[in-house]
Design an enzyme around this catalytic site. Sequence first.
Site: not given
Length: 304
Positions: A79, A82, A136
């Site tokens: 993640s 992101k 997240s």
Amino acid sequence: MKPGRLFVACCCAASLICVASAAPPERVSVAKKVATPLLAEAARADSPELRSESFLIVDQRSGEALLARNADRVAPVASITKLMTAMVVLDARQPLSEMLTVTEDDRDRLRKSRSRLPIGSRVSREDLLRLALMSSENRAAAALARYFPGGDKAFARAMNDKARKLGMTRSRFVEGTGLSAGNVSTARDLSLMLKAASGYPLIRQFSTDSHHTVALARGAREFRNTNPLVKDPNWEISLSKTGYIEEAGRCLVMQTWMRGRPVLVVLLDSFGSRTRTADARRLQKWLAQRPWDALVMARKGAAG
């Protein structure tokens, strides 16, 4: 995991690092090469026992690489992806107030991960961005990519175009959540991404919010930050992102302030759920104890 060789870089007057003090984030360049070793006196000092398999610690103001291990190893980044997702969304300048619907297309069918964002939720693009960075939330990131002009494929192309512009030569992105192990990078490339992301005020704000409440059809729901350090009064964190999938291990990247200077922290592939934050604390303690003031003065004296 066996610790690799730890490289300790040279400290000059411009790269003096110290304990956290609030200061505005700034845009500064990051060196693309590991700096030269510290002076012999400092090289004899104990290095921190960081447990992350790959890491890179950079004094953002000078670009000096302070510590590194396996900084050029290509691996999945989970993640941490992101941050790139957020930059691509903001670069597109789509209305942040626009209400978007989370659909079945946003469900994680690859890893079957859970989400606190129900299918059918109507959420503003701004809140989806905040939840993707802070909590997240995979469905939030998936929806942001799906609503991008041209859809998911165009979004992936935009991510890779952005990576090339940032000089991330060993990185590749295939989707916006980080659930795919096909999203790969290196600690060195991620330091460039982290530096670039620190130039976006909304990314700094959303990634360091400790919590946020979103109004959903069945009532308000509170979401929390996945990095507990953002609530720790001993830290001044300007930007943060965590990540985890099995192939990537536990990951953490931060822009944090130590003794009045911005430091880029990239910790990848930690083996335990708390190891990444424990590594960050070990790093903070180590930096605070370094005899850099005396070394800098000695070098200034020799130069004069």
